[in-house]
Design a protein around this motif. Structure first.
Motif, PDB file in Angstrom:
ATOM      1  N   ASN A 111     -31.166 -25.353   6.183  1.00  0.00           N
ATOM      2  CA  ASN A 111     -31.208 -26.555   5.346  1.00  0.00           C
ATOM      3  C   ASN A 111     -31.018 -26.207   3.869  1.00  0.00           C
ATOM      4  O   ASN A 111     -31.602 -26.837   2.988  1.00  0.00           O
ATOM      5  CB  ASN A 111     -32.518 -27.321   5.541  1.00  0.00           C
ATOM      6  CG  ASN A 111     -32.672 -27.858   6.931  1.00  0.00           C
ATOM      7  OD1 ASN A 111     -31.693 -28.298   7.546  1.00  0.00           O
ATOM      8  ND2 ASN A 111     -33.870 -27.841   7.460  1.00  0.00           N
ATOM      9  N   LYS A 112     -30.191 -25.214   3.600  1.00  0.00           N
ATOM     10  CA  LYS A 112     -29.995 -24.749   2.224  1.00  0.00           C
ATOM     11  C   LYS A 112     -29.435 -25.859   1.341  1.00  0.00           C
ATOM     12  O   LYS A 112     -29.840 -26.017   0.184  1.00  0.00           O
ATOM     13  CB  LYS A 112     -29.036 -23.556   2.234  1.00  0.00           C
ATOM     14  CG  LYS A 112     -28.977 -22.814   0.915  1.00  0.00           C
ATOM     15  CD  LYS A 112     -27.924 -21.743   0.931  1.00  0.00           C
ATOM     16  CE  LYS A 112     -28.458 -20.471   1.513  1.00  0.00           C
ATOM     17  NZ  LYS A 112     -27.523 -19.350   1.372  1.00  0.00           N
ATOM     18  N   ASP A 113     -28.530 -26.685   1.900  1.00  0.00           N
ATOM     19  CA  ASP A 113     -27.932 -27.768   1.108  1.00  0.00           C
ATOM     20  C   ASP A 113     -28.963 -28.845   0.768  1.00  0.00           C
ATOM     21  O   ASP A 113     -28.956 -29.398  -0.333  1.00  0.00           O
ATOM     22  CB  ASP A 113     -26.736 -28.364   1.843  1.00  0.00           C
ATOM     23  CG  ASP A 113     -27.063 -28.777   3.271  1.00  0.00           C
ATOM     24  OD1 ASP A 113     -28.023 -28.228   3.843  1.00  0.00           O
ATOM     25  OD2 ASP A 113     -26.357 -29.652   3.810  1.00  0.00           O
ATOM     26  N   LYS A 114     -29.888 -29.134   1.709  1.00  0.00           N
ATOM     27  CA  LYS A 114     -30.925 -30.137   1.445  1.00  0.00           C
ATOM     28  C   LYS A 114     -31.897 -29.653   0.379  1.00  0.00           C
ATOM     29  O   LYS A 114     -32.303 -30.417  -0.505  1.00  0.00           O
ATOM     30  CB  LYS A 114     -31.695 -30.460   2.725  1.00  0.00           C
ATOM     31  CG  LYS A 114     -30.852 -31.174   3.755  1.00  0.00           C
ATOM     32  CD  LYS A 114     -31.647 -31.429   5.009  1.00  0.00           C
ATOM     33  CE  LYS A 114     -30.760 -32.058   6.074  1.00  0.00           C
ATOM     34  NZ  LYS A 114     -31.493 -32.241   7.339  1.00  0.00           N
ATOM     35  N   ILE A 115     -32.245 -28.370   0.443  1.00  0.00           N
ATOM     36  CA  ILE A 115     -33.151 -27.794  -0.561  1.00  0.00           C
ATOM     37  C   ILE A 115     -32.474 -27.790  -1.931  1.00  0.00           C
ATOM     38  O   ILE A 115     -33.092 -28.099  -2.951  1.00  0.00           O
ATOM     39  CB  ILE A 115     -33.566 -26.370  -0.154  1.00  0.00           C
ATOM     40  CG1 ILE A 115     -34.319 -26.384   1.177  1.00  0.00           C
ATOM     41  CG2 ILE A 115     -34.394 -25.704  -1.227  1.00  0.00           C
ATOM     42  CD1 ILE A 115     -35.656 -27.039   1.147  1.00  0.00           C
ATOM     43  N   ALA A 116     -31.187 -27.460  -1.967  1.00  0.00           N
ATOM     44  CA  ALA A 116     -30.453 -27.437  -3.231  1.00  0.00           C
ATOM     45  C   ALA A 116     -30.356 -28.833  -3.834  1.00  0.00           C
ATOM     46  O   ALA A 116     -30.501 -29.012  -5.047  1.00  0.00           O
ATOM     47  CB  ALA A 116     -29.056 -26.859  -3.015  1.00  0.00           C
ATOM     48  N   LYS A 117     -30.135 -29.835  -2.977  1.00  0.00           N
ATOM     49  CA  LYS A 117     -30.052 -31.216  -3.449  1.00  0.00           C
ATOM     50  C   LYS A 117     -31.393 -31.664  -4.025  1.00  0.00           C
ATOM     51  O   LYS A 117     -31.453 -32.312  -5.073  1.00  0.00           O
ATOM     52  CB  LYS A 117     -29.635 -32.121  -2.288  1.00  0.00           C
ATOM     53  CG  LYS A 117     -29.485 -33.562  -2.637  1.00  0.00           C
ATOM     54  CD  LYS A 117     -28.235 -33.789  -3.443  1.00  0.00           C
ATOM     55  CE  LYS A 117     -28.025 -35.279  -3.637  1.00  0.00           C
ATOM     56  NZ  LYS A 117     -27.014 -35.548  -4.630  1.00  0.00           N
ATOM     57  N   ARG A 118     -32.480 -31.299  -3.346  1.00  0.00           N
ATOM     58  CA  ARG A 118     -33.824 -31.644  -3.830  1.00  0.00           C
ATOM     59  C   ARG A 118     -34.082 -30.982  -5.178  1.00  0.00           C
ATOM     60  O   ARG A 118     -34.627 -31.605  -6.093  1.00  0.00           O
ATOM     61  CB  ARG A 118     -34.862 -31.209  -2.803  1.00  0.00           C
ATOM     62  CG  ARG A 118     -36.281 -31.535  -3.204  1.00  0.00           C
ATOM     63  CD  ARG A 118     -37.252 -31.326  -2.089  1.00  0.00           C
ATOM     64  NE  ARG A 118     -37.444 -29.924  -1.781  1.00  0.00           N
ATOM     65  CZ  ARG A 118     -38.200 -29.474  -0.787  1.00  0.00           C
ATOM     66  NH1 ARG A 118     -38.801 -30.321   0.017  1.00  0.00           N
ATOM     67  NH2 ARG A 118     -38.343 -28.193  -0.579  1.00  0.00           N
ATOM     68  N   GLN A 119     -33.676 -29.724  -5.311  1.00  0.00           N
ATOM     69  CA  GLN A 119     -33.875 -29.004  -6.568  1.00  0.00           C
ATOM     70  C   GLN A 119     -33.044 -29.602  -7.694  1.00  0.00           C
ATOM     71  O   GLN A 119     -33.507 -29.712  -8.830  1.00  0.00           O
ATOM     72  CB  GLN A 119     -33.520 -27.526  -6.371  1.00  0.00           C
ATOM     73  CG  GLN A 119     -33.904 -26.640  -7.520  1.00  0.00           C
ATOM     74  CD  GLN A 119     -35.392 -26.619  -7.781  1.00  0.00           C
ATOM     75  OE1 GLN A 119     -36.200 -26.701  -6.876  1.00  0.00           O
ATOM     76  NE2 GLN A 119     -35.760 -26.542  -9.048  1.00  0.00           N
ATOM     77  N   GLU A 120     -31.816 -30.021  -7.374  1.00  0.00           N
ATOM     78  CA  GLU A 120     -30.939 -30.623  -8.384  1.00  0.00           C
ATOM     79  C   GLU A 120     -31.518 -31.937  -8.898  1.00  0.00           C
ATOM     80  O   GLU A 120     -31.515 -32.203 -10.099  1.00  0.00           O
ATOM     81  CB  GLU A 120     -29.558 -30.870  -7.764  1.00  0.00           C
ATOM     82  CG  GLU A 120     -28.553 -31.468  -8.718  1.00  0.00           C
ATOM     83  CD  GLU A 120     -27.262 -31.821  -8.007  1.00  0.00           C
ATOM     84  OE1 GLU A 120     -26.606 -32.770  -8.450  1.00  0.00           O
ATOM     85  OE2 GLU A 120     -26.915 -31.150  -7.023  1.00  0.00           O
ATOM     86  N   ILE A 121     -32.048 -32.756  -7.993  1.00  0.00           N
ATOM     87  CA  ILE A 121     -32.650 -34.025  -8.396  1.00  0.00           C
ATOM     88  C   ILE A 121     -33.916 -33.770  -9.208  1.00  0.00           C
ATOM     89  O   ILE A 121     -34.188 -34.462 -10.198  1.00  0.00           O
ATOM     90  CB  ILE A 121     -32.946 -34.885  -7.154  1.00  0.00           C
ATOM     91  CG1 ILE A 121     -31.630 -35.397  -6.573  1.00  0.00           C
ATOM     92  CG2 ILE A 121     -33.868 -36.040  -7.474  1.00  0.00           C
ATOM     93  CD1 ILE A 121     -31.742 -36.111  -5.271  1.00  0.00           C
ATOM     94  N   LYS A 122     -34.686 -32.767  -8.828  1.00  0.00           N
ATOM     95  CA  LYS A 122     -35.928 -32.444  -9.525  1.00  0.00           C
ATOM     96  C   LYS A 122     -35.662 -32.006 -10.965  1.00  0.00           C
ATOM     97  O   LYS A 122     -36.464 -32.271 -11.863  1.00  0.00           O
ATOM     98  CB  LYS A 122     -36.665 -31.336  -8.764  1.00  0.00           C
ATOM     99  CG  LYS A 122     -38.034 -31.031  -9.300  1.00  0.00           C
ATOM    100  CD  LYS A 122     -38.714 -29.975  -8.468  1.00  0.00           C
ATOM    101  CE  LYS A 122     -40.066 -29.645  -9.041  1.00  0.00           C
ATOM    102  NZ  LYS A 122     -40.729 -28.574  -8.306  1.00  0.00           N
ATOM    103  N   GLU A 123     -34.519 -31.348 -11.203  1.00  0.00           N
ATOM    104  CA  GLU A 123     -34.192 -30.894 -12.551  1.00  0.00           C
ATOM    105  C   GLU A 123     -33.971 -32.059 -13.504  1.00  0.00           C
ATOM    106  O   GLU A 123     -34.209 -31.935 -14.704  1.00  0.00           O
ATOM    107  CB  GLU A 123     -32.936 -30.013 -12.514  1.00  0.00           C
ATOM    108  CG  GLU A 123     -33.183 -28.649 -11.926  1.00  0.00           C
ATOM    109  CD  GLU A 123     -31.901 -27.863 -11.674  1.00  0.00           C
ATOM    110  OE1 GLU A 123     -30.821 -28.334 -12.070  1.00  0.00           O
ATOM    111  OE2 GLU A 123     -31.993 -26.781 -11.070  1.00  0.00           O
ATOM    112  N   HIS A 124     -33.514 -33.195 -12.984  1.00  0.00           N
ATOM    113  CA  HIS A 124     -33.246 -34.353 -13.835  1.00  0.00           C
ATOM    114  C   HIS A 124     -34.484 -35.229 -14.032  1.00  0.00           C
ATOM    115  O   HIS A 124     -34.455 -36.140 -14.855  1.00  0.00           O
ATOM    116  CB  HIS A 124     -32.108 -35.191 -13.245  1.00  0.00           C
ATOM    117  CG  HIS A 124     -30.805 -34.467 -13.241  1.00  0.00           C
ATOM    118  ND1 HIS A 124     -30.093 -34.188 -14.393  1.00  0.00           N
ATOM    119  CD2 HIS A 124     -30.076 -33.932 -12.239  1.00  0.00           C
ATOM    120  CE1 HIS A 124     -28.991 -33.528 -14.092  1.00  0.00           C
ATOM    121  NE2 HIS A 124     -28.958 -33.351 -12.776  1.00  0.00           N
ATOM    122  N   ASN A 125     -35.538 -35.000 -13.264  1.00  0.00           N
ATOM    123  CA  ASN A 125     -36.766 -35.774 -13.412  1.00  0.00           C
ATOM    124  C   ASN A 125     -37.616 -35.211 -14.540  1.00  0.00           C
ATOM    125  O   ASN A 125     -37.605 -34.005 -14.784  1.00  0.00           O
ATOM    126  CB  ASN A 125     -37.593 -35.735 -12.119  1.00  0.00           C
ATOM    127  CG  ASN A 125     -36.963 -36.552 -11.020  1.00  0.00           C
ATOM    128  OD1 ASN A 125     -36.031 -37.304 -11.251  1.00  0.00           O
ATOM    129  ND2 ASN A 125     -37.469 -36.406  -9.824  1.00  0.00           N
TER     130      ASN A 125
END
Length: 134
Positions: free
Chosen positions: A4-18
């Motif tokens: 699930n590397k892509d899901k974790i990366a997507k979560r991290q990307e969204i977290k950076e903008h919060n």
């Protein structure tokens, strides 16, 4: 190789903008921890969003992607296991194992040895499969 590397990366990307949600006035008083607490006062500056320099409030729109919720940072789903029957219901390719707090050492050794044998990812073993406490 993490799954699930892509899901974790997507979560991290969204977290950076919060924003970094911080407890109001925790930067001002040492006695207040920085963990988030919702402001409840009737005239609280942050709750009313009076000043533009104040940190934002936690809102539902800041959540991460739905498909990445409940995933451990390793990419496995986080499952609480109390006995061998709970372990039998899981898939070692996508499910990780977190042993319950109340599981004793004897049963913990059994579960850990079975989980290692089935190649599960164990998040909090506390005992090795050989039986010595660590």
């Amino acid at each position: 190789m993490p799954i699930n590397k892509d899901k974790i990366a997507k979560r991290q990307e969204i977290k950076e903008h919060n924003p970094d949600f911080e407890r109001p006035e925790s930067w001002r008083y040492v006695r207040l921890q920085t963990g988030w607490r919702k402001p409840k006062g009737i005239d609280h500056h942050q709750r009313k969003q009076w000043s533009r320099g104040r940190p934002g409030l936690v809102k539902v729109g800041f959540g991460g992607p739905k498909e990445a919720r409940g995933l451990h940072p390793s990419g496995f789903t986080d499952n609480l296991v109390h006995n061998l029957d709970d372990l039998a219901k899981l898939d070692p390719k996508k499910d990780g194992v977190r042993l319950g707090h109340g599981v004793g050492t004897r049963k913990r050794k059994e579960i850990v040895s079975k989980a290692v044998e089935q190649k599960f990812k164990i998040f909090n073993a506390r005992v090795s499969a050989s039986g010595s406490k660590s």
